[in-house]
Design a protein around this motif. Structure first.
Motif, PDB file in Angstrom:
ATOM      1  N   GLY A 189      20.449  20.134  45.964  1.00 47.38           N
ATOM      2  CA  GLY A 189      19.539  20.683  44.648  1.00 47.38           C
ATOM      3  C   GLY A 189      20.744  20.982  44.205  1.00 47.38           C
ATOM      4  O   GLY A 189      21.797  19.471  43.701  1.00 47.38           O
ATOM      5  N   LYS A 190      20.531  21.293  42.548  1.00 43.08           N
ATOM      6  CA  LYS A 190      21.118  21.927  41.498  1.00 43.08           C
ATOM      7  C   LYS A 190      21.770  20.176  41.284  1.00 43.08           C
ATOM      8  O   LYS A 190      21.804  19.640  40.214  1.00 43.08           O
ATOM      9  CB  LYS A 190      22.335  22.967  42.571  1.00 43.08           C
ATOM     10  N   VAL A 191      23.432  20.423  41.296  1.00 43.83           N
ATOM     11  CA  VAL A 191      23.628  18.706  40.798  1.00 43.83           C
ATOM     12  C   VAL A 191      23.198  17.558  40.820  1.00 43.83           C
ATOM     13  O   VAL A 191      23.557  16.744  39.888  1.00 43.83           O
ATOM     14  CB  VAL A 191      25.013  19.468  42.141  1.00 43.83           C
ATOM     15  N   TYR A 227      21.750  32.396  50.931  1.00 41.69           N
ATOM     16  CA  TYR A 227      20.156  32.800  50.267  1.00 41.69           C
ATOM     17  C   TYR A 227      19.629  30.991  50.408  1.00 41.69           C
ATOM     18  O   TYR A 227      20.341  30.028  49.964  1.00 41.69           O
ATOM     19  CB  TYR A 227      19.820  32.584  48.966  1.00 41.69           C
ATOM     20  N   HIS A 228      18.247  30.958  50.899  1.00 40.57           N
ATOM     21  CA  HIS A 228      17.934  29.656  50.783  1.00 40.57           C
ATOM     22  C   HIS A 228      16.598  29.263  50.176  1.00 40.57           C
ATOM     23  O   HIS A 228      15.221  28.538  50.531  1.00 40.57           O
ATOM     24  CB  HIS A 228      17.755  29.367  52.198  1.00 40.57           C
ATOM     25  N   GLY A 229      16.819  29.434  48.997  1.00 43.59           N
ATOM     26  CA  GLY A 229      15.350  29.668  47.980  1.00 43.59           C
ATOM     27  C   GLY A 229      14.520  30.563  49.063  1.00 43.59           C
ATOM     28  O   GLY A 229      14.785  31.776  49.804  1.00 43.59           O
ATOM     29  N   HIS A 230      13.293  31.029  48.114  1.00 41.91           N
ATOM     30  CA  HIS A 230      12.089  31.786  48.017  1.00 41.91           C
ATOM     31  C   HIS A 230      10.914  32.115  49.165  1.00 41.91           C
ATOM     32  O   HIS A 230      10.276  32.288  49.035  1.00 41.91           O
ATOM     33  CB  HIS A 230      12.040  32.815  47.054  1.00 41.91           C
ATOM     34  N   VAL A 242      22.414  23.216  48.582  1.00 41.11           N
ATOM     35  CA  VAL A 242      22.044  23.288  47.108  1.00 41.11           C
ATOM     36  C   VAL A 242      23.097  23.482  46.300  1.00 41.11           C
ATOM     37  O   VAL A 242      23.000  22.882  45.587  1.00 41.11           O
ATOM     38  CB  VAL A 242      20.769  24.172  47.453  1.00 41.11           C
ATOM     39  N   MET A 243      24.044  24.737  46.510  1.00 38.96           N
ATOM     40  CA  MET A 243      24.573  25.232  45.460  1.00 38.96           C
ATOM     41  C   MET A 243      26.128  24.266  46.092  1.00 38.96           C
ATOM     42  O   MET A 243      26.560  23.755  44.802  1.00 38.96           O
ATOM     43  CB  MET A 243      25.014  26.520  45.829  1.00 38.96           C
ATOM     44  N   THR A 244      26.390  23.977  47.081  1.00 39.51           N
ATOM     45  CA  THR A 244      28.024  23.154  47.370  1.00 39.51           C
ATOM     46  C   THR A 244      28.090  21.744  47.464  1.00 39.51           C
ATOM     47  O   THR A 244      28.641  21.028  46.743  1.00 39.51           O
ATOM     48  CB  THR A 244      28.660  23.194  48.961  1.00 39.51           C
ATOM     49  N   GLY A 261      27.555  30.928  47.914  1.00 34.82           N
ATOM     50  CA  GLY A 261      27.886  30.930  47.029  1.00 34.82           C
ATOM     51  C   GLY A 261      26.623  31.707  45.906  1.00 34.82           C
ATOM     52  O   GLY A 261      26.184  32.759  45.252  1.00 34.82           O
ATOM     53  N   ASN A 262      25.644  32.629  47.810  1.00 36.28           N
ATOM     54  CA  ASN A 262      24.613  33.644  46.928  1.00 36.28           C
ATOM     55  C   ASN A 262      25.501  35.105  47.612  1.00 36.28           C
ATOM     56  O   ASN A 262      24.888  35.993  46.761  1.00 36.28           O
ATOM     57  CB  ASN A 262      23.237  33.175  47.338  1.00 36.28           C
ATOM     58  N   MET A 263      26.775  35.553  47.321  1.00 37.48           N
ATOM     59  CA  MET A 263      27.260  35.845  47.955  1.00 37.48           C
ATOM     60  C   MET A 263      28.481  36.207  47.086  1.00 37.48           C
ATOM     61  O   MET A 263      29.687  36.518  47.906  1.00 37.48           O
ATOM     62  CB  MET A 263      27.407  37.142  49.125  1.00 37.48           C
TER      63      MET A 263
HETATM   64  C1  LIG Z   1      19.622  27.752  44.047  1.00 35.28           C
HETATM   65  C2  LIG Z   1      19.823  27.777  45.928  1.00 35.28           C
HETATM   66  C3  LIG Z   1      18.757  27.378  46.614  1.00 35.28           C
HETATM   67  C4  LIG Z   1      17.909  27.678  45.746  1.00 35.28           C
HETATM   68  O1  LIG Z   1      17.297  26.497  45.067  1.00 35.28           O
HETATM   69  P1  LIG Z   1      16.157  26.411  43.137  1.00 35.28           P
HETATM   70  O2  LIG Z   1      15.902  25.131  42.888  1.00 35.28           O
HETATM   71  O3  LIG Z   1      16.020  27.688  42.914  1.00 35.28           O
HETATM   72  O4  LIG Z   1      14.473  26.827  43.981  1.00 35.28           O
HETATM   73  C5  LIG Z   1      19.169  27.342  47.995  1.00 35.28           C
HETATM   74  N1  LIG Z   1      19.834  27.087  48.060  1.00 35.28           N
HETATM   75  C6  LIG Z   1      21.296  27.305  47.943  1.00 35.28           C
HETATM   76  C7  LIG Z   1      22.336  28.126  48.840  1.00 35.28           C
HETATM   77  C8  LIG Z   1      21.039  27.764  46.756  1.00 35.28           C
HETATM   78  O5  LIG Z   1      22.618  27.789  45.741  1.00 35.28           O
END
Ligand SMILES: *Cc1c(COP(=O)(O)O)cnc(C)c1O
Length: 431
Positions: free
Chosen positions: A270-272, A143-146, A240-242, A209-211
């Motif tokens: 992103g995230k952290v 997943y790379h966002g929407h 974004v996750m790792t 991390g999205n599977m």
């Molecule tokens: C969470 C996530 C995104 C999207 O980030 P958002 O801040 O929810 O838009 C993109 N790529 C990965 C790998 C993610 O885990």
């Protein structure tokens, strides 16, 4: 007794689609009532009924220090007093970007944005702009966002491109997106031999991390790097996750240990790095990043980009996780959770496999770790739902879907881990 979560959920559904502002929060996969969070501290949060949970979601990754870390709280409070947003540059943006470049030397320059979706979408535009090519490769289950071009599932063959996974995405928008199987070297080689000259980039979650939790194998990653270099495509790491979660230097530092000199061309974060505030980033080599406006022809902008409160939160978070020993301690806690769960499952005779890196983990109700999305989806979903609700009843909150990773924070104690394993052992015995 009134269930205040239910009352809030009923009210929310009247005015917010599905009652939530991000679909997985609605518990659709596992059933039941979403827990509305009242407050959180350290490794715990409390729901609308004042029931306490040990939190293994941590806002889906950002809360690596746990909730309400005093140093972060202080930095945010101080920043808020100085102003919420200016639409003009601040020194704190430089400090944060310098800190990120120090942790990930694959990047010479970084641009800050507000969400992972925005960062991934911008990185993709940058890759296309910098290479002058349109086609991209992504992998099933990542997943790379929407962003429109990334909401794609595999088409019927390698010569055909993907199909949209969401209504509202015209087929023309995903016609340049090729979706391949994760960890499949043969497919990757075929795709490059068919489309190599037209490929702008390969976008990948290095540890997906999205599977749930699936590592790209070292040979697969090595081949991704080689083929991108050989064909002039950019290798984009979606961290974004790792990022700053599996290691201080992110997943790229983990792969660099096995593949000498390994670096992605572009990194998405992103995230952290926002510590729980809306903040994300993308960065890479100078020549690529200088293609961005105002220097280059690739347009990208944001009213709240580099927000002063968010950057304060991110900086304080990075400072804390950079302290000597933080990641060693986080990794060994996560490892002890994974080992404890594995032993408990074995004892109960439940098929189980698990893996972790740094403060991120995943487990499957499968005898062996899956290597791709199709395998992940063979996991026993009714059994997972029982496990989820069994843990929830016992005050342990894991992701409400079997295709999501889990997160341990610096605030989790050995006792929290032990209590979690005890709760899991009870539930495993009833599966
Ligand atoms: C969470 C996530 C995104 C999207 O980030 P958002 O801040 O929810 O838009 C993109 N790529 C990965 C790998 C993610 O885990």
């Amino acid at each position: 007794m009134t269930d205040h979560n239910q009352t809030l959920f009923d009210r929310a559904r009247q005015v917010i689609p599905g009652g939530v502002n991000s679909p997985v929060r609605a518990f659709r996969a596992v059933g039941g009532t979403p827990r509305f969070v009242k407050r959180a501290q350290g490794a715990y949060f409390w729901d609308a009924n004042d029931k306490r949970y040990i939190d293994y979601i941590g806002s889906w990754g950002p809360m690596i220090l746990g909730h309400g870390h005093p140093a972060v709280l202080q930095a945010v409070q101080k920043a808020a007093l100085d102003g919420f947003s200016f639409g003009a540059p601040t020194e704190r943006e430089i400090l944060l970007v310098e800190a990120l470049i120090k942790l990930m030397p694959s990047m010479d320059m970084v641009r800050l944005v507000s969400s992972g979706t925005e960062a991934g979408m911008s990185a993709l535009r940058l890759a296309r702009g910098a290479t002058g090519r349109s086609k991209i490769i992504k992998f099933e289950g990542c997943y790379h966002g929407h962003a429109d071009a990334l909401l794609v599932k595999a088409g019927s063959g390698l010569a055909t491109f993907g199909n949209p996974t969401s209504a509202g995405v015209p087929p023309e928008v995903v016609q340049h997106t090729l979706v391949l199987e994760y960890n499949n070297i043969t497919q990757l080689e075929e795709a490059f031999s068919l489309h190599g000259k037209e490929l702008a980039c390969v976008m990948i979650e290095p540890i997906a991390g999205n599977m749930n939790f699936v590592r790209a194998s070292v040979p697969f990653m090595k081949r991704c790097r080689e083929l991108c270099t050989q064909h002039g495509a950019l290798l984009i790491f979606d961290e974004v996750m790792t990022g700053c979660r599996v290691a201080l230097g992110s997943a790229q530092s983990v792969y660099a240990k096995s593949i000498p000199g390994f670096e992605p061309d572009v990194t998405v974060l992103g995230k952290v790095i926002g510590g729980g505030m809306p903040l994300a980033a993308f960065g890479g080599k100078r020549a690529v990043m200088e293609q961005l406006a105002p220097l280059g022809p690739v347009y990208q902008a944001g009213t709240l980009s580099g927000n002063p409160v968010a950057t304060a939160c991110g900086l304080a978070t990075l400072q804390e996780i950079s302290r000597p020993g933080f990641f060693d301690s986080l990794s060994s806690k996560t490892r002890s959770l994974v080992d404890g769960l594995t032993q408990a499952a074995q004892k109960a005779g439940v098929p189980f496999s698990a893996d972790c890196e740094g403060g991120m983990f995943g487990f499957f109700l499968l005898p062996e770790l899956p290597q791709n999305y199709a395998k992940v989806m063979t996991s026993d979903s009714p059994k997972f739902n029982k496990l989820f609700h069994g843990l929830l009843d016992r005050g342990v909150y894991i992701a409400p879907a079997l295709y999501e990773a889990g997160f341990v924070s610096g605030s989790h104690t050995a006792q929290d881990i032990a209590d979690t394993v005890t709760a899991a052992a009870e539930v495993f015995a009833s599966l």
